[in-house]
Write a protein that holds these residues in place. Structure first.
Motif, mmCIF file in Angstrom:
data_model
loop_
_atom_site.group_PDB
_atom_site.id
_atom_site.type_symbol
_atom_site.label_atom_id
_atom_site.label_comp_id
_atom_site.label_asym_id
_atom_site.label_seq_id
_atom_site.Cartn_x
_atom_site.Cartn_y
_atom_site.Cartn_z
ATOM 1 N N LEU B 216 0.847 -1.192 0.000
ATOM 2 C CA LEU B 216 0.000 0.000 0.000
ATOM 3 C C LEU B 216 0.879 1.237 0.000
ATOM 4 O O LEU B 216 1.796 1.352 0.813
ATOM 5 C CB LEU B 216 -0.902 -0.012 1.245
ATOM 6 N N GLY B 217 0.628 2.131 -0.927
ATOM 7 C CA GLY B 217 1.399 3.370 -0.970
ATOM 8 C C GLY B 217 1.189 4.083 -2.283
ATOM 9 O O GLY B 217 0.407 3.632 -3.123
ATOM 10 N N SER B 218 1.881 5.212 -2.470
ATOM 11 C CA SER B 218 1.805 5.905 -3.757
ATOM 12 C C SER B 218 2.562 5.052 -4.772
ATOM 13 O O SER B 218 3.432 4.260 -4.386
ATOM 14 C CB SER B 218 2.435 7.282 -3.642
ATOM 15 N N PRO B 219 2.244 5.187 -6.053
ATOM 16 C CA PRO B 219 2.979 4.404 -7.060
ATOM 17 C C PRO B 219 4.493 4.578 -6.903
ATOM 18 O O PRO B 219 5.242 3.601 -7.036
ATOM 19 C CB PRO B 219 2.467 4.982 -8.382
ATOM 20 N N ALA B 220 4.937 5.807 -6.603
ATOM 21 C CA ALA B 220 6.377 6.046 -6.448
ATOM 22 C C ALA B 220 6.936 5.244 -5.272
ATOM 23 O O ALA B 220 7.997 4.626 -5.369
ATOM 24 C CB ALA B 220 6.629 7.531 -6.250
ATOM 25 N N GLU B 221 6.203 5.238 -4.156
ATOM 26 C CA GLU B 221 6.657 4.482 -2.980
ATOM 27 C C GLU B 221 6.735 2.989 -3.277
ATOM 28 O O GLU B 221 7.671 2.307 -2.888
ATOM 29 C CB GLU B 221 5.711 4.710 -1.791
ATOM 30 N N LEU B 222 5.706 2.497 -3.985
ATOM 31 C CA LEU B 222 5.667 1.058 -4.246
ATOM 32 C C LEU B 222 6.820 0.618 -5.133
ATOM 33 O O LEU B 222 7.418 -0.433 -4.908
ATOM 34 C CB LEU B 222 4.334 0.680 -4.900
ATOM 35 N N THR B 223 7.141 1.423 -6.137
ATOM 36 C CA THR B 223 8.203 1.001 -7.058
ATOM 37 C C THR B 223 9.571 1.136 -6.402
ATOM 38 O O THR B 223 10.505 0.443 -6.765
ATOM 39 C CB THR B 223 8.169 1.825 -8.359
ATOM 40 N N ARG B 224 9.684 2.045 -5.422
ATOM 41 C CA ARG B 224 10.963 2.197 -4.742
ATOM 42 C C ARG B 224 11.276 0.993 -3.853
ATOM 43 O O ARG B 224 12.405 0.755 -3.471
ATOM 44 C CB ARG B 224 10.950 3.479 -3.894
ATOM 45 N N ARG B 225 10.201 0.260 -3.492
ATOM 46 C CA ARG B 225 10.391 -0.860 -2.571
ATOM 47 C C ARG B 225 11.060 -2.068 -3.210
ATOM 48 O O ARG B 225 11.530 -2.961 -2.533
ATOM 49 C CB ARG B 225 9.042 -1.309 -2.016
ATOM 50 N N GLY B 226 11.050 -2.103 -4.539
ATOM 51 C CA GLY B 226 11.613 -3.252 -5.227
ATOM 52 C C GLY B 226 13.117 -3.274 -5.073
ATOM 53 O O GLY B 226 13.703 -2.443 -4.376
ATOM 54 N N PRO B 227 13.789 -4.213 -5.706
ATOM 55 C CA PRO B 227 15.251 -4.244 -5.679
ATOM 56 C C PRO B 227 15.755 -2.904 -6.206
ATOM 57 O O PRO B 227 15.172 -2.353 -7.137
ATOM 58 C CB PRO B 227 15.614 -5.375 -6.641
ATOM 59 N N THR B 228 16.799 -2.368 -5.622
ATOM 60 C CA THR B 228 17.196 -1.005 -5.954
ATOM 61 C C THR B 228 17.568 -0.836 -7.422
ATOM 62 O O THR B 228 17.299 0.179 -8.010
ATOM 63 C CB THR B 228 18.366 -0.543 -5.064
ATOM 64 N N GLU B 229 18.227 -1.838 -7.971
ATOM 65 C CA GLU B 229 18.656 -1.691 -9.363
ATOM 66 C C GLU B 229 18.172 -2.864 -10.191
ATOM 67 O O GLU B 229 18.209 -4.011 -9.742
ATOM 68 C CB GLU B 229 20.194 -1.655 -9.422
ATOM 69 N N GLU B 230 17.720 -2.556 -11.368
ATOM 70 C CA GLU B 230 17.381 -3.640 -12.284
ATOM 71 C C GLU B 230 17.386 -3.149 -13.721
ATOM 72 O O GLU B 230 17.322 -1.947 -13.998
ATOM 73 C CB GLU B 230 16.027 -4.270 -11.928
ATOM 74 N N ILE B 231 17.503 -4.083 -14.621
ATOM 75 C CA ILE B 231 17.503 -3.754 -16.045
ATOM 76 C C ILE B 231 16.295 -4.444 -16.670
ATOM 77 O O ILE B 231 16.088 -5.639 -16.466
ATOM 78 C CB ILE B 231 18.783 -4.284 -16.747
ATOM 79 N N SER B 253 18.526 -17.189 -11.600
ATOM 80 C CA SER B 253 17.394 -16.806 -10.750
ATOM 81 C C SER B 253 17.221 -15.289 -10.664
ATOM 82 O O SER B 253 16.187 -14.800 -10.203
ATOM 83 C CB SER B 253 17.581 -17.382 -9.348
ATOM 84 N N ASP B 254 18.230 -14.531 -11.099
ATOM 85 C CA ASP B 254 18.118 -13.074 -11.045
ATOM 86 C C ASP B 254 17.447 -12.496 -12.289
ATOM 87 O O ASP B 254 17.199 -11.297 -12.362
ATOM 88 C CB ASP B 254 19.520 -12.436 -10.892
ATOM 89 N N VAL B 255 17.148 -13.373 -13.257
ATOM 90 C CA VAL B 255 16.464 -12.906 -14.466
ATOM 91 C C VAL B 255 15.049 -13.486 -14.482
ATOM 92 O O VAL B 255 14.866 -14.685 -14.320
ATOM 93 C CB VAL B 255 17.231 -13.334 -15.739
ATOM 94 N N ARG B 256 14.090 -12.598 -14.605
ATOM 95 C CA ARG B 256 12.698 -13.068 -14.660
ATOM 96 C C ARG B 256 12.108 -12.760 -16.026
ATOM 97 O O ARG B 256 12.318 -11.686 -16.591
ATOM 98 C CB ARG B 256 11.854 -12.385 -13.583
ATOM 99 N N GLU B 262 10.023 -10.173 -22.746
ATOM 100 C CA GLU B 262 10.213 -9.120 -21.752
ATOM 101 C C GLU B 262 10.884 -9.715 -20.509
ATOM 102 O O GLU B 262 10.359 -10.652 -19.900
ATOM 103 C CB GLU B 262 8.888 -8.459 -21.389
ATOM 104 N N TYR B 263 12.047 -9.146 -20.144
ATOM 105 C CA TYR B 263 12.861 -9.732 -19.081
ATOM 106 C C TYR B 263 13.309 -8.661 -18.115
ATOM 107 O O TYR B 263 13.536 -7.507 -18.495
ATOM 108 C CB TYR B 263 14.090 -10.437 -19.686
ATOM 109 N N VAL B 264 13.403 -9.029 -16.841
ATOM 110 C CA VAL B 264 13.916 -8.108 -15.839
ATOM 111 C C VAL B 264 15.079 -8.787 -15.128
ATOM 112 O O VAL B 264 14.939 -9.889 -14.583
ATOM 113 C CB VAL B 264 12.833 -7.705 -14.820
ATOM 114 N N ALA B 265 16.262 -8.139 -15.159
ATOM 115 C CA ALA B 265 17.432 -8.670 -14.472
ATOM 116 C C ALA B 265 17.716 -7.803 -13.254
ATOM 117 O O ALA B 265 17.849 -6.582 -13.372
ATOM 118 C CB ALA B 265 18.626 -8.663 -15.421
ATOM 119 N N SER B 266 17.774 -8.440 -12.076
ATOM 120 C CA SER B 266 18.044 -7.672 -10.856
ATOM 121 C C SER B 266 19.551 -7.507 -10.708
ATOM 122 O O SER B 266 20.212 -8.334 -10.081
ATOM 123 C CB SER B 266 17.473 -8.389 -9.633
#
Lengths: 242, 311
Positions: B216-231, B253-256, B262-266
């Motif tokens: 629960l939070g503003s969209p900005a707060e919610l996205t900040r909660r994720g892993p700090t860096e990702e590609i 395991s760091d790539v989803r 569409e892929y996200v690498a932490s």
């Protein structure tokens, strides 16, 4: 409840009713068609010297059944299907407001039906008798009974099943209701069954008061029972969402 | 907008609702401030509609305390209804009426309604006045349904998936309308499963999964909660997750894989890592569609938090 809301609701219900062609067939074309056809074609044996004296009371009862049970029931069933009843539930229009609007609309339409049936009846030789006030009271009582049956089905069955059931019941009661065909000409078993249903109770009582005959207390009791029990059952089992 | 700073329009504390043995809503707690656009974001079956319909007064709670404008939606329904606007997820319109007839009817229910003709124009339906609801397109019906929610000048508006089935233009119109409402101080509670809608439209978002609020939070707060860096890498055709991980020099395991292509690498987007990615794409003859580095998107947060529901 705002009066303007009920007036607007009656307006909308009337527009909707007039736009449904099949509704006008059931409420106007079939009753008037039966009246004109059987008055001119010697297809049924009645105990009356003039068939029209038998037919007009029966067709009045048929008209009430078509409006209060078939038309109201089918429309309400589809309003339930399309989520209209649910949506109205979160507006300031109360349930009693909606019910009031539907009642006014049904009765207004019945007045049109009765006037047309009586006019056509006069044209084909019916003499307006004296018991007309009592007949109007009975038709109102019939309206309550049939509306109860129609709403009970509308509030419990799926919209398509309700559509089929209402039309089937209409057809069945048309023949078992002493409306277009005399009850006395039916087999005894069927007569007994028909006697317990609201259609025959309404047509027989209306016919008796219009003919100035002795008032059929038994039939009135049957009609009264339906007018009390059917709306109570509808109120109890009606579900606002399908 | 911190909840304490302004008056509370909607308050939900410990809301629970069961259907038989199914727990539709499980101990939900949140507040919505006056003038806020609040979104319930979650997959189908997360309990969004159940929650909204309880707030609208359609259903009773099993336990918990809820207030809308200080009123109990079930007990004080008659006093609350004139002050709320409701857009159901589907249906609710007389198929045989024309749009203006329908709005005039709904206007009659309220003491001081909007002008039906003007409102019809605002939702972009002024050219559909001769058509019955039955013949309107899905998107047009949605906009008419939205208009019925606004006709009574409500203080709180509930919109259950307001843009489902709308084309992009109608969607933009709806978003503009919702922003206008918020500007006029109207409180909006909407449900959606579109993360971009939640991100663009909502002051605060509650991500709901399995009947519970998982974030629960503003969209900005919610996205900040994720892993700090990702590609985030979007390609024209799908690639092997394992090969991509090897190319980037991270664990598999760091790539989803969010969806095919569409892929996200932490991991941190160092210049050499991006160069490695370019080499990998050349070797496999794969076209790059988009490349993003930095914080995770709301969609990524949403996928991670609602993963349990998807299983």
């Amino acid at each position: 409840m705002r009066r303007a809301a009920i007036v607007a609701q009656v307006r909308a219900e009337t527009i909707l009713q007039l736009r449904r062609g099949e509704n006008l067939v059931v409420t106007l074309a079939i009753p008037l068609g039966i009246l004109i056809f059987f008055a001119n074609v010697d297809a049924i044996k009645t105990d009356y010297a003039h068939p029209v004296d038998f037919l007009v009371p029966g067709v009045l009862a048929l008209s009430v059944m078509a409006s209060a049970m078939v038309s109201l029931g089918i429309a309400t069933g589809f309003e339930r299907r399309y989520g209209v009843l649910k949506r109205l539930g979160s507006t300031p229009l109360s349930r009693s407001g909606l019910l009031a609007a539907k009642t006014v609309t049904v009765i207004a339409f019945e007045i049109v039906q009765v006037v047309l049936v009586v006019l056509v009846g006069i044209v084909i030789g019916w003499h307006v008798p004296t018991g007309i006030v009592a007949a109007v009271g009975l038709l109102l009582l019939g309206t309550v009974a049939f509306a109860g049956v129609g709403l009970l089905m509308a509030g419990t069955l799926r919209a398509e099943a309700n559509l089929a059931a209402a039309n089937a019941l209409f057809l069945m009661l048309l023949f078992l209701g002493g409306m277009a065909y005399p009850l006395s000409k039916l087999p005894n078993v069927i007569q007994n069954l028909a006697g317990a249903l609201p259609a025959a109770a309404l047509s027989e009582t209306v016919r008796a008061v219009l003919a100035g005959r002795a008032f059929p207390v038994g039939e009135l009791m049957v009609l009264l029972a339906w007018a009390i029990l059917a709306p109570l059952a509808a109120a109890h089992w009606f579900r606002w969402e399908e | 907008m911190p909840p304490a700073a302004a008056a509370t329009a909607i308050s939900v504390v410990g809301l629970e609702k069961h259907y038989g043995s199914t727990r539709a809503v499980d101990c939900l707690t949140f507040d919505v401030v006056c003038g806020e656009v609040f979104g319930l974001l979650g997959p189908n079956g997360a309990g969004k509609t159940t929650t909204v319909e309880i707030l609208e007064g359609y259903r009773q709670v099993d336990s918990g305390t809820i207030r809308v404008l200080g009123l109990d939606p079930w007990r004080d329904a008659a006093r609350l209804r004139p002050r709320i606007g409701v857009m159901l997820q589907e249906g609710g319109l007389y198929p045989g009426l024309r749009p203006l007839e329908l709005l005039r009817l709904f206007a009659s229910y309220y003491d001081d309604p909007e002008d039906p003709t003007q409102l019809l124009d605002t939702v972009g339906l002024s050219d559909a006045t001769r058509t019955t609801v039955r013949r309107l397109s899905g998107g047009q019906r949605q906009r008419l349904s939205l208009a019925t929610a606004l006709i009574g000048k409500p203080s709180v508006v509930f919109l259950d998936e307001p843009t489902a089935g709308m084309d992009p233009r109608a969607r933009a119109t709806t978003w503009r309308l919702v922003r206008d409402l918020a500007q006029r101080g109207v409180t909006v509670l909407l449900t959606t499963h579109a993360t971009d809608e939640a991100e663009q439209l909502c002051d605060r978002v509650a991500i709901v999964s399995g009947g519970r609020i998982v974030a629960l939070g503003s969209p900005a707060e919610l996205t900040r909660r994720g892993p700090t860096e990702e590609i985030r890498i979007v390609t024209a055709s799908g690639v092997s997750v394992r090969a991509l991980a090897t190319a980037l020099g991270v664990n598999e395991s760091d790539v989803r894989e969010l969806r095919c292509g569409e892929y996200v690498a932490s991991t941190v987007s160092t210049p050499s890592r991006i160069a490695d990615l370019a080499t990998f794409l050349r070797e496999h003859d794969v076209t790059l569609v988009a490349l993003e580095a930095g914080h995770s998107s709301l969609e990524e947060v949403y996928f991670r938090l609602t993963a349990e529901d998807a299983k």
